[in-house]
Design an enzyme around this catalytic site. Structure first.
Site, PDB file in Angstrom:
ATOM      1  CB  SER A 230       8.524  17.512   0.717  1.00  0.00           C
ATOM      2  OG  SER A 230       8.552  18.540   1.659  1.00  0.00           O
TER       3      SER A 230
ATOM      4  CG  ASP B 122       5.169  13.854   6.768  1.00  0.00           C
ATOM      5  OD1 ASP B 122       6.358  13.738   6.441  1.00  0.00           O
ATOM      6  OD2 ASP B 122       4.229  13.557   6.014  1.00  0.00           O
TER       7      ASP B 122
ATOM      8  CG  HIS C  80       9.116  15.894   5.930  1.00  0.00           C
ATOM      9  ND1 HIS C  80       7.915  15.723   5.286  1.00  0.00           N
ATOM     10  CD2 HIS C  80       9.799  16.794   5.179  1.00  0.00           C
ATOM     11  CE1 HIS C  80       7.879  16.480   4.211  1.00  0.00           C
ATOM     12  NE2 HIS C  80       9.012  17.141   4.120  1.00  0.00           N
TER      13      HIS C  80
END
Ligand SMILES: *[C@@H]1O[C@H](CO)[C@@H](O)[C@H](O)[C@H]1NC(C)=O
Ligand SMILES: *[C@@H]1O[C@H](CO)[C@@H](O)[C@H](O)[C@H]1NC(C)=O
Length: 558
Positions: free
Chosen positions: A211, A336, A455
Site C-alpha cells: 500500500s 484491492d 486490500h
C-alpha cells in the site's frame, strides 16, 4: 533407562550446540545486543529491536546522523511508533523519537554471513503505521521471523514519519515535504553501511512494502538519491502513480492544516506551523471522512509525497531511468478496491439491502470528474457491458469493486510495470495478480461469498501468519504462504522469483514490453496460472480513452 540416557544426551547436545548467534554486533553508533530465538535443531534467529538509524528528527527537518552511544545498546524492545492519529481520529499516540529499525537474522549450525537482505516499509496511507504492525497476542503482523527462517534472508523493518510530520508541504522550499521518504532513504543507507556486521550482503538488498509502503518502495526506486544502495524492489498494491500516492496540490492542503491548528494562512503560516507542537500538528490533519459514492474516502488521503525538485526531481513518469538497473516485482490483489468501494457505498455489505445502480454511477462520476462531462458515461458503459437488461446485485457490486480496484490500484500499477520494463537495462520485471478469496467472505461471514483478495490480504501470507497462528488458517493458506515466501525470497536472492533456495509451484514468466505476462497467485495455482495483458481493456480506458476526453474538455474550454 538406556532410552532416557539417549534422550538426555540429545537434549543436552541441543541445548549446547544449537546456539549459533551473533552476540554483540558493532554498528557505526556502537554495540547492539539482540535476542537469540531457538527454532529447532540447529536453527535460530537473532532479533534486534529498536536500533536508531538517525537521531530524533526536528519538526519538518531531514533527520541527522545518530551521535552514537557508549556501552552496549539492549536491542530487545520495539521502539514506539511515529506520532500519528488514532483509529477514531480523536487522539494521537506515538512519539517523534521513532526512527528505529528492527533486524531478523537466521542461523543454521553456524553463524550466517553474506545473506540477502529485505527491508520492509509499512502501509497506512502515509498517515498511520508502525514497523512492527498490529499486535495480536504478542504476534506482531510484521515480524520478519518466518520470512527470515524459511527464506534464509535477513529481514529489516523500519519506522518513518507519517501524517503532517512526515509529509506536510507548501510545495516550495519553505516546507519541501517528503520527510518520511527521507527517513526511509536514511534507513536504506544505514542498512547498506552496517548490515555486513549482521551477516548481510550490502550488494543484495531488496526493498518491499505494501500500500503506502509499496508506493514508498516505488518512490525510492525513482529517486536519484539511492543510486547503488539497493538492487531490487517489491511493491505490493501501491506505486507512485496511485491517485493517493502523490499530492499535486500541497499548498492548499498545508493551508487547511494551518487553519485547523489556528495558524494564519498568509506569509506568517510557515513560521507558525514550525512553532506548533508535534501533537497539535498531527491532530491538525483534515479528517478522513467515512466515504460516500460522491466523495470516496480515498480522495481524502492527501498527506502524501510531493515532487519537491530534490528527492523527486521530476514527475514520477520521468524518473524511471533511475530504476533501470533495479529488479522490480509488483502487483495487485484482484479485489484491492473492495475495502474502499464497500465503505463508499453504504448498502454494499448489508446482505438485506439492495445496492442501487445509481451508486455505481456516482462513484464513477467522482473518480472521473477531472476528465470531462462524458467520461463517467463512457466508463459506466464499459463496466456494465455484461449486465444485460436486469443486472443482478452481484453484478452491480462486482462492478463497484472493479472500479475501485482499477482506479485506486490496478491501472496505476500496470503503468508502473510498463514503464519499468520499458526503461530497464539490467533490471528484470515481474507482475502478479493475487486472487486468494478473502477470509471474511462466505455464508455467515461479513463479506459476500464472491469476494476475492481484498486490500492488505496479502500481508498475512507474506509474513507467514498461517504458520505462526495455525488454528486461524487451513492447509491451503499454509501452501499459499509458502509459495509467496518462496517467490519473494528467491527474488531477493537472485532477482528471479523462480531461482533461489526454495522451490516454487509454477514458473513465473518475466514481464517485458513485448510480452506482458503476469502470474496469478493463490493457494490452488497451477501451470495455467499465468496470463497476459492484465485487464488491458480497462487499462486502456483509464490511461488513454478517459484522459483524452479530459484534454478535449480543456481544449474546448479555451
Ligand atoms: C547476491 O547473492 C547471490 C547469491 O548469494 C550472489 O550470486 C550475487 O553475486 C550477490 N550479489 C548481487 C549483486 O547479486
Ligand atoms: C488449474 O487450476 C484451475 C483453477 O483452479 C483449474 O480449473 C484447472 O483444471 C487446473 N489445471 C490443471 C492442469 O491442474
Amino acid at each position: 533407562m538406556e532410552k532416557l540416557k539417549i534422550l538426555l544426551a540429545v537434549v543436552f547436545s541441543v541445548g549446547t550446540t544449537s546456539a549459533a548467534s551473533l552476540g554483540v554486533v558493532q554498528t557505526e553508533g556502537g554495540g547492539v545486543q539482540g535476542q537469540n530465538i531457538p527454532l529447532g535443531l540447529f536453527r535460530s534467529v537473532d532479533v534486534f529491536k529498536g536500533i536508531p538509524f538517525v537521531a530524533k528528527p526536528g519538526t519538518f527537518e531531514k533527520a541527522k546522523p545518530h551521535p552514537g552511544w557508549d556501552g552496549i545498546l539492549k536491542a530487545t524492545k520495539f521502539a514506539t511508533r511515529c506520532l500519528q492519529i488514532s483509529m477514531l481520529q480523536t487522539s494521537s499516540f506515538g512519539s517523534e523519537d521513532c526512527l528505529y529499525l528492527n533486524i531478523w537474522v537466521p542461523h543454521g549450525r553456524h553463524v550466517s554471513s553474506g545473506l540477502p537482505v529485505m527491508i520492509w516499509f509499512y502501509g497506512g496511507g502515509f498517515v498511520v503505521g508502525g514497523s512492527m504492525g498490529p499486535n495480536f497476542l504478542n504476534n506482531y503482523l510484521y515480524s520478519g521471523q518466518q520470512i527470515a527462517d524459511k527464506g534464509e534472508v535477513i529481514v529489516v523493518s523500519v519506522g518513518y514519519r507519517v501524517g503532517p510530520l512526515g509529509f506536510l508541504s507548501t510545495g516550495d522550499s519553505r516546507l519541501p515535504g517528503n520527510y518520511g521518504l527521507w527517513d526511509q532513504h536514511a534507513a536504506i543507507a544505514w542498512v547498506n553501511r552496517n548490515i555486513r556486521s549482521f551477516g548481510g550482503d550490502p550488494d543484495n538488498i531488496t526493498l518491499f512494502g505494501e500500500s503506502a509502503g509499496g508506493a514508498s518502495v516505488s518512490f525510492q526506486t525513482l529517486s536519484p538519491h539511492n543510486k547503488g544502495l539497493f538492487k531490487r524492489a517489491i511493491s505490493q498494491s501501491g506505486v507512485a502513480f496511485c491517485p493517493w500516492a502523490l499530492n499535486r496540490n500541497p499548498s492548499k492542503f498545508a493551508e487547511k492544516v494551518a487553519e485547523n491548528v489556528g495558524c494564519p494562512t498568509d506569509d506568517r503560516m510557515v513560521t507558525c506551523l514550525k512553532s506548533t507542537d508535534a501533537r497539535t500538528l498531527t491532530m491538525g490533519a483534515p479528517r478522513i471522512e467515512l466515504g460516500s459514492p460522491d466523495y470516496p474516502a480515498v480522495t481524502d488521503l492527501l498527506l502524501s509525497p510531493v515532487v519537491d525538485g530534490d528527492f523527486l526531481p521530476d514527475q514520477p513518469a520521468n524518473l524511471f531511468h533511475n530504476a533501470a538497473e533495479i529488479d522490480y516485482l509488483t502487483g495487485v490483489n484482484n479485489m484491492d478496491g473492495h475495502l474502499f468501494s464497500s465503505k463508499d457505498i453504504p448498502s454494499f455489505n448489508d446482505k438485506n439491502k439492495e445496492t442501487p445502480v445509481e451508486d455505481v454511477k456516482r462513484l464513477l462520476a467522482a473518480y472521473t470528474k477531472e476528465m470531462g462531462p462524458t467520461a463517467s458515461e463512457i466508463a459506466f458503459a464499459e463496466y456494465s457491458s455484461n449486465w444485460g437488461p436486469t443486472p443482478s446485485q452481484e453484478s452491480i457490486r462486482r462492478a463497484a469493486v472493479d472500479i475501485g480496484t482499477d482506479y485506486i490500484f490496478l491501472v496505476p500499477i500496470q503503468t508502473a510495470i510498463y514503464l519499468h520494463a520499458a526503461n530497464a537495462r539490467s533490471g528484470s520485471t515481474y507482475s502478479y495478480l493475487m486472487s486468494e478469496p478473502s477470509l471474511l467472505a462466505g455464508p455467515g461471514r461479513p463479506y459476500h461469498d464472491w469476494v476475492g483478495a481484498d486490500h492488505a490480504d496479502d500481508l498475512q501470507y507474506v509474513f507467514g501468519k498461517p504458520f505462526t497462528t495455525p488454528k486461524a488458517y487451513g492447509d491451503r493458506h499454509r501452501d499459499l504462504s509458502g509459495y509467496i515466501i518462496a517467490y519473494w525470497t528467491n527474488f531477493a536472492r537472485t532477482g528471479n522469483p523462480n531461482k533461489g533456495n526454495l522451490k516454487v509451484p509454477v514458473t513465473w514468466p518475466a514481464f517485458t514490453s513485448a510480452d506482458q505476462q503476469f502470474l496469478e497467485i493463490n493457494a490452488k495455482m497451477n501451470e495455467s496460472s499465468t496470463g497476459r495483458d492484465m485487464r488491458q481493456h480497462f487499462v486502456r480506458l483509464w490511461t488513454s480513452t478517459l484522459p483524452s476526453l479530459a484534454s478535449h474538455a480543456v481544449a474546448d474550454a479555451q
